[in-house]
Scaffold this active site. Structure first.
Site, PDB file in Angstrom:
ATOM      1  N   TYR A 141      49.506  36.021  53.976  1.00  0.00           N
ATOM      2  CA  TYR A 141      49.574  35.611  55.307  1.00  0.00           C
ATOM      3  C   TYR A 141      50.206  34.283  55.661  1.00  0.00           C
ATOM      4  CZ  TYR A 141      45.329  38.366  55.817  1.00  0.00           C
ATOM      5  OH  TYR A 141      44.461  39.416  56.329  1.00  0.00           O
ATOM      6  N   LYS A 191      46.005  42.355  41.020  1.00  0.00           N
ATOM      7  CA  LYS A 191      46.744  43.423  40.779  1.00  0.00           C
ATOM      8  C   LYS A 191      47.675  43.026  39.677  1.00  0.00           C
ATOM      9  CE  LYS A 191      48.429  47.405  41.628  1.00  0.00           C
ATOM     10  NZ  LYS A 191      47.565  48.943  41.349  1.00  0.00           N
ATOM     11  N   ASP A 223      42.939  48.236  43.139  1.00  0.00           N
ATOM     12  CA  ASP A 223      42.453  49.535  43.488  1.00  0.00           C
ATOM     13  C   ASP A 223      41.288  49.953  42.709  1.00  0.00           C
ATOM     14  OD1 ASP A 223      43.895  49.330  41.073  1.00  0.00           O
ATOM     15  OD2 ASP A 223      45.445  50.747  41.359  1.00  0.00           O
ATOM     16  N   ASP A 247      40.311  40.452  52.601  1.00  0.00           N
ATOM     17  CA  ASP A 247      40.328  41.100  53.688  1.00  0.00           C
ATOM     18  C   ASP A 247      39.771  42.379  53.861  1.00  0.00           C
ATOM     19  OD1 ASP A 247      40.790  41.226  56.543  1.00  0.00           O
ATOM     20  OD2 ASP A 247      42.710  42.094  56.228  1.00  0.00           O
ATOM     21  N   ASP A 251      36.045  44.568  54.440  1.00  0.00           N
ATOM     22  CA  ASP A 251      35.553  45.353  55.481  1.00  0.00           C
ATOM     23  C   ASP A 251      35.171  46.670  54.845  1.00  0.00           C
ATOM     24  OD1 ASP A 251      36.782  44.094  57.855  1.00  0.00           O
ATOM     25  OD2 ASP A 251      37.562  45.825  58.550  1.00  0.00           O
TER      26      ASP A 251
END
Ligand code: NAD
Ligand code: IPM
Ligand code: MN
Length: 369
Positions: A141, A191, A223, A247, A251
């Site tokens: 970001y 990751k 993942d 983020d 959700d």
């Protein structure tokens, strides 16, 4: 007690849900004799239209001078083709950076009365209670360099993911401290099989964990985490992760809670706390009075807890939300398969205010005998 709260309703359903969060805060203020002063300012698409900037100076100055900031949502389809730094979302990112809060707490709870409305089978979702701790000021970001360049004869777009040890350590401590007050487990998500930033993340989190021998730490690749969240959400207590992964995964957790509209957030660690539901401006339902205000109202509860140290009042709001769901009232997003009565955004807000009052009355009566 006098507290100044800057209110940034923003775009789409932002103003609709924020109005209900303010209604609930006013109810709390009336019950306890607190003075909450609300000052409304423009952000996002509305600010671009009115002032030519997604974060006007007046808005930023008001936020920096207040005790806490409550935000609705930003974003509107008319800006879909505009470069990132001129979009409504840029206003929110600039604000987050200016306020300095680096830890974004996003609880995701499956409430029993609406567990059946989750697309997950009830026996999977029910009982889940996860706290996401999302790093909020680093990663893709904010990393530099970024941009689109034609310098090499072809068009190349660049974003940079970078994290310093200090950035990882400070957010990790927030997660471990939170786990101590919960079920004592942190799952760090990265990751590390591909990214150097994730390798530093994993090493740093592991080192910080040595200061918390009473907290269990495990690591998951992002993942796999996305899969485990859906297969067995109850395996999680605190989930600690970097900005973009947080983020996306939060959700996804909206599915566990039954709707994105249920999820709240608090951003802490900076000079001024920022409180916002995790959902966006939902242009598909804006203006219809059907948005779920629970995420915004629960964010107001988090404001009382984290900025004002009003734990009892925060718990009362959270309990009031549960009572209203138990009584069967639902906005359309949480109505599927759960029975009950359909309520508008405003009706749900008013019912939660009534429940807050009843809960406070009950406590007074109990103390009186
Ligand atoms: P969204 O979160 O706005 O909506 C996703 C889906 O969830 C939609 O179907 C919407 O109707 C539903 N939904 C969201 N909140 C709800 C609520 N309170 N009650 C009932 N249903 C709800 O995500 P999107 O559609 O991908 O994004 C729309 C805009 O919002 C974009 O411009 C995006 O950048 C922005 N956005 C802003 C924030 C923020 O301000 N914090 C967060 C996410 C997205
Ligand atoms: C969120 C939103 C924001 C984010 C956008 C609107 C900048 O999706 O708060 O989850 O990506 O952080
Ligand atoms: Mn998001």
């Amino acid at each position: 007690m006098r507290l100044r709260i800057t209110v940034l309703p923003g775009d789409g359903i932002g103003p609709e849900v924020t109005a209900e969060a303010i209604r609930v805060l006013q109810t709390i203020a009336a019950i306890h004799g607190y003075r909450f002063e609300f000052a409304e300012h423009a952000i996002g698409g509305r600010a671009i239209r009115e002032f030519g900037s997604p974060l006007p100076t007046k808005t930023l100055d008001a936020c920096l001078a207040s005790d806490a900031v409550m935000l609705g949502a930003v974003g509107a389809p008319e800006f879909d083709r505009v470069p990132p730094n001129q979009r409504p979302e840029a206003g929110l990112l600039l604000l987050r950076r200016a306020l300095g809060g680096y830890a974004n707490l996003r609880p995701a709870i499956s409430f029993a009365p609406i567990a059946a409305c989750s697309p997950l089978r009830e026996e999977i979702a029910s009982g889940a209670d996860i706290l996401f701790v999302r790093e909020l000021l680093g990663g893709l970001y904010f990393g530099e360099p970024r941009g689109i360049s034609d310098a090499t004869g072809t068009t190349i777009a660049t974003n940079t993911m970078s994290y310093s040890i200090e950035e990882i350590e400070r957010v990790a401590r927030i997660a471990f401290d939170a786990a101590r007050k919960r079920r004592g487990k942190v799952t760090s998500v990265d990751k590390a099989n591909v990214l150097e930033t994730s390798q530093l993340w994993r090493q740093t989190v592991t080192r910080v964990s040595r200061d918390y021998p009473d907290v269990t730490l495990d690591h998951l690749l992002v993942d796999a985490c996305a899969m485990h969240l859906i297969v067995n959400p109850r395996r999680f207590d605190v989930v600690l992760t970097e900005n973009l992964f947080g983020d996306i995964l939060s959700d996804e957790a909206g599915v566990i809670a039954g709707s994105l509209g249920m999820l709240a957030s608090a951003t802490i660690g900076g000079d001024v706390g920022l409180y916002e539901p995790i959902h966006g401006s939902a242009p598909d339902i804006a203006g219809q009075g059907i948005a779920n205000p629970c995420g915004a109202i629960a964010s107001a509860a988090m404001m009382l807890r984290h900025s004002f140290n009003l734990e009892q009042e925060a718990c009362d709001i959270e309990l009031a939300i549960e009572h209203v769901l138990e009584a069967g009232y639902r906005t359309p997003d949480i109505a599927a398969g759960t029975g009950g009565y359909l309520a508008s955004t405003r009706e749900l807000g008013e019912l939660i205010c009534q429940a807050v009052t009843e809960i406070a009355d009950m406590r007074h009566a109990y103390h009186a005998v």
